[in-house]
Design an enzyme around this catalytic site. Structure first.
Site, short mmCIF file in Angstrom:
data_model
loop_
_atom_site.label_atom_id
_atom_site.label_comp_id
_atom_site.label_asym_id
_atom_site.label_seq_id
_atom_site.Cartn_x
_atom_site.Cartn_y
_atom_site.Cartn_z
N LEU A 78 62.88 33.99 82.51
CA LEU A 78 61.98 33.03 83.14
C LEU A 78 60.60 33.68 83.11
O LEU A 78 60.38 34.73 83.71
CB LEU A 78 62.43 32.73 84.56
CG LEU A 78 63.82 32.07 84.64
CD1 LEU A 78 64.35 32.11 86.07
CD2 LEU A 78 63.75 30.63 84.15
N SER A 79 59.67 33.07 82.39
CA SER A 79 58.38 33.70 82.12
C SER A 79 57.60 33.97 83.39
O SER A 79 57.77 33.30 84.42
CB SER A 79 57.55 32.82 81.19
OG SER A 79 58.20 32.60 79.97
N ALA A 80 56.71 34.96 83.31
CA ALA A 80 55.83 35.28 84.43
C ALA A 80 54.95 34.07 84.76
O ALA A 80 54.50 33.35 83.86
CB ALA A 80 54.97 36.49 84.09
#
Length: 408
Positions: A78-80
């Site tokens: 889950l991307s920053a």
């Protein structure tokens, strides 16, 4: 859990969410009202793997691993928040738009759905059934199940029954741009993709210009690599360390003969000064892309456990090799005057690698420490009036050109 506990957890998550967004707005990562509203609304914690605490879920700068392979490597994340925000901003989304997301997880799709609103459409595609199952469940739990369509598919190929879309947002590291992404894109649409260019990745927003794509913005980023038919494997060459372990060099463009590097870590250590200082608080990420454009023998560097390099501080995973068997990598250290820091070329073997690295540091500084003017993608089969002086990278589905305001 009691009702009181649930309310307390909800309040704590809400506070964490608002604090995260405040930081993203203050830092300029979020610039539009629609994106700010989406980030203040979507409950990130619902999409996190079990056991993820709120501090990790709402850390604006860090991704959260969603799945690892049998070797412990992250294959989905889950991307920053900061890069999610920047990529959605890059896509220039507006209410009512239709969006194709390549690489699912649910969270980014929910943010997109908030921006495009009930009148928009979001299709999210992933190759991993575990990821699509979890994404669908989390979207349902967060109240977005009816607003996002999650599909299990390899997005290297056209998505079935997909109409024209206003934007394509790719959330996995891509080495190439297949026709399946540009085919459904509206004439004035945006493709946002973390594109690997000779081992250096940038999130690039592309718009159509005639028969090719040209960048409208670039952002520094890092993503797990694409899987499936669009996967690309760079060549990895290991340098054994006499103390044990190995230093790994990853090449996109492999030198013809790497045999002179055998035993290089047993050769004398070298260090060359560049005379180029490093202003405090100023990013020099564009130097990495300059290396990828102009430095012969360029590679990414990873230090394995037990190696001398693994114990060293203040170095960066970018280097070069020379035909004479020398190897150098980018480092920083105090200036001779002891005021501030400067770029260094450290390595092994008294050959051409160190001087070549220093020469490119100095060329970049002499050019004014520039950013690229533009990046373009020229698909196979079309007319190619390539920009004069641009760096050209060959891909499977076309050519990537990088244009700089000044070149060595």
């Amino acid at each position: 859990m009691t009702t009181a506990d649930s309310i307390a957890d909800s309040d704590e998550a809400s506070r964490a969410r608002q604090e995260m967004v405040d930081k993203l707005v203050a830092s300029g990562m979020i610039t539009s009202g629609d994106v700010e509203r989406a980030f203040r609304t979507v409950p990130r914690e619902v999409f996190m793997p079990e056991g993820t605490d709120l501090a990790a879920a709402y850390n604006p700068d860090d991704a959260v691993a969603a799945k690892r392979d049998e070797h412990g490597r992250i294959i989905s994340s889950l991307s920053a928040p900061f890069i999610q925000a920047r990529m959605i901003e890059q896509a220039e989304l507006a209410p009512g738009m239709s969006v194709l997301e390549i690489g699912s997880g649910g969270l980014n799709a929910a943010l997109i759905a908030e921006v495009v609103g009930p009148g928009g459409r979001v299709v999210s595609v992933d190759i991993d059934p575990d990821i699509t199952t979890n994404a669908g469940a989390a979207l349902d739990a967060a109240g977005y199940g009816g607003r996002v369509e999650v599909l299990l598919a390899d997005a290297e190929h056209p998505v079935p029954d997909l109409d024209e879309v206003d934007a394509v947002i790719v959330t996995v590291g891509a080495w190439d741009i297949p026709p399946a992404w540009t085919g459904p894109l509206a004439p004035d649409g945006r493709l946002v993709v973390p594109l690997r260019m000779n081992n250096v990745t940038r999130s690039i927003a592309f718009g159509r210009v005639g028969d090719h794509l040209e960048s409208t913005s670039l952002e520094v980023c890092g993503f797990v690599p694409m899987q499936g038919d669009g996967e690309h494997h760079e060549r990895v060459f290991e340098l054994p360390d006499p103390r044990g372990g190995a230093v790994k060099l990853q090449f996109d463009v492999t030198p013809k003969d790497l045999s002179p590097l055998d035993g290089v870590l047993a050769k004398p250590r070298t260090e060359l000064r560049s005379g180029v200082d490093i202003p405090r608080g100023v990013s020099f990420a564009d130097l990495h892309l300059w290396f990828a454009s102009f430095l012969p023998g360029f590679c990414r560097v990873a230090a394995g456990e037990g190696t001398e390099l693994a114990e060293e501080r203040r170095w960066f995973p970018f280097g070069t090799v020379a035909d004479d068997g020398s190897f150098a990598y980018l480092a920083i250290g105090p200036t001779l005057e002891g005021i501030g820091d400067e770029f260094l070329a450290r390595g092994w073997g008294e050959g051409d690698a160190g001087p070549a690295l220093v020469a490119q540091i100095q060329a970049w500084a002499d050019a004014g420490r520039p950013q690229p003017d533009s990046v373009a993608f020229w698909p196979n089969g079309g007319d190619r009036d390539l920009p004069k002086g641009a760096v050209v990278l060959e891909k499977r589905h076309g050519l990537v050109t990088i244009s700089w305001p000044a070149a060595p």
